[in-house]
Design a protein around this motif. Sequence first.
Motif, PDB file in Angstrom:
ATOM      1  N   UNK A 133       0.832  -1.204   0.000  1.00  0.00           N
ATOM      2  CA  UNK A 133       0.000   0.000   0.000  1.00  0.00           C
ATOM      3  C   UNK A 133       0.865   1.251   0.000  1.00  0.00           C
ATOM      4  N   UNK A 134       1.896   1.249   0.847  1.00  0.00           N
ATOM      5  CA  UNK A 134       2.784   2.407   0.917  1.00  0.00           C
ATOM      6  C   UNK A 134       3.579   2.583  -0.370  1.00  0.00           C
ATOM      7  N   UNK A 135       4.023   1.474  -0.957  1.00  0.00           N
ATOM      8  CA  UNK A 135       4.802   1.541  -2.199  1.00  0.00           C
ATOM      9  C   UNK A 135       3.969   2.141  -3.333  1.00  0.00           C
ATOM     10  N   UNK A 136       2.726   1.698  -3.437  1.00  0.00           N
ATOM     11  CA  UNK A 136       1.870   2.174  -4.530  1.00  0.00           C
ATOM     12  C   UNK A 136       1.466   3.629  -4.311  1.00  0.00           C
ATOM     13  N   UNK A 137       1.059   3.963  -3.110  1.00  0.00           N
ATOM     14  CA  UNK A 137       0.596   5.326  -2.832  1.00  0.00           C
ATOM     15  C   UNK A 137       1.727   6.358  -2.880  1.00  0.00           C
ATOM     16  N   UNK A 179      -5.926   3.402  -2.895  1.00  0.00           N
ATOM     17  CA  UNK A 179      -5.248   2.096  -2.960  1.00  0.00           C
ATOM     18  C   UNK A 179      -5.944   1.106  -2.026  1.00  0.00           C
ATOM     19  N   UNK A 180      -6.237   1.559  -0.818  1.00  0.00           N
ATOM     20  CA  UNK A 180      -6.926   0.686   0.147  1.00  0.00           C
ATOM     21  C   UNK A 180      -8.319   0.305  -0.371  1.00  0.00           C
ATOM     22  N   UNK A 181      -8.960   1.227  -1.044  1.00  0.00           N
ATOM     23  CA  UNK A 181     -10.284   0.968  -1.608  1.00  0.00           C
ATOM     24  C   UNK A 181     -10.218  -0.163  -2.630  1.00  0.00           C
ATOM     25  N   UNK A 182      -9.226  -0.128  -3.510  1.00  0.00           N
ATOM     26  CA  UNK A 182      -9.079  -1.164  -4.543  1.00  0.00           C
ATOM     27  C   UNK A 182      -8.804  -2.520  -3.901  1.00  0.00           C
ATOM     28  N   UNK A 183      -7.978  -2.528  -2.858  1.00  0.00           N
ATOM     29  CA  UNK A 183      -7.673  -3.783  -2.164  1.00  0.00           C
ATOM     30  C   UNK A 183      -8.916  -4.327  -1.454  1.00  0.00           C
ATOM     31  N   UNK A 184      -9.655  -3.439  -0.818  1.00  0.00           N
ATOM     32  CA  UNK A 184     -10.894  -3.868  -0.145  1.00  0.00           C
ATOM     33  C   UNK A 184     -11.906  -4.420  -1.153  1.00  0.00           C
ATOM     34  N   UNK A 185     -11.994  -3.793  -2.317  1.00  0.00           N
ATOM     35  CA  UNK A 185     -12.908  -4.277  -3.348  1.00  0.00           C
ATOM     36  C   UNK A 185     -12.482  -5.647  -3.869  1.00  0.00           C
ATOM     37  N   UNK A 186     -11.182  -5.886  -3.914  1.00  0.00           N
ATOM     38  CA  UNK A 186     -10.689  -7.201  -4.339  1.00  0.00           C
ATOM     39  C   UNK A 186     -11.150  -8.282  -3.360  1.00  0.00           C
TER      40      UNK A 186
END
Length: 277
Positions: free
Chosen positions: A157-161, A173-180
């Motif tokens: 998350x930190x790397x992407x953001x 980023x957290x939203x996309x992970x939660x949706x996954x």
Amino acid sequence: MSKENTRRPVKENRSSSKEKDVHKPNYNLLSKHLKKVYPVGVYKKIAAAIRLIIPREKRDVSTVARYMQKLSPSHNGEGLNRCNWITANSDKVYVQFHDECWGIPVYDDNQLFELLAMSGMLMDFNWTEILKRKDLFREAFAGFDPSTVAKMGEKEIMDISSNKAIMLAESRVRCIIDNAKCIQRIVKEYGSFSGYIWGYVDYKPVINRFRYPRNVPLRSPKAEAISKDLLKRGFRFVGPVIVYSFMQAAGMTIDHLVDCFRFLDCVSHAERPWRHV
């Protein structure tokens, strides 16, 4: 003249009329689509020309669409009649998205997840800005494989953001992970995310026949129903407008204007059986 002789001409006329019917141009296939776009006189001339050029056994909507594209002033992308929101100033990446992807039915779970994620990004960016970074998104989110993205932790998350080229806030980023993670739960329940999402349109795209940009809605009753259920399941950034943008991109609804050169080809894809395996 005998009764037998008087009846013969009638029989001959009937047979001759049948022969004429056999050679009569068949506009049934084309009238369903071309008549929506062209005046009657014009589309009949087009149909007659295609009848002479394309063999009967190959005369399907897809073949006709490709031929119609070749009839355009240029086959390399210049001079084609596109939807009105594609202008001379539109970026090439956006034009390519319109010409090759937008409106084509998507059934793969990873691709659907990607389009849902990118549609959610429309809260902050436009399609051109999103599409220019599409490859970066794919690399960051492991090709949008829900099972892989769902396992991403704080380091990822930190790397992407923190990646300035991607330009995604940590919350996004957290939203996309939660949706996954939500997609994974749907897969367990329905067998696939594709099966779940396409079920809302009875596994067949909605074919609209809009003539003007003002006719194209920002949301629809089906988008509202999908949005409501996704939110109940824990998804984020899936309001009706975002969901409708996703439906357009994924080919769940065909919103190309009827005079756009992509309309017929997208319709031909839409009329095929549901291809998810």
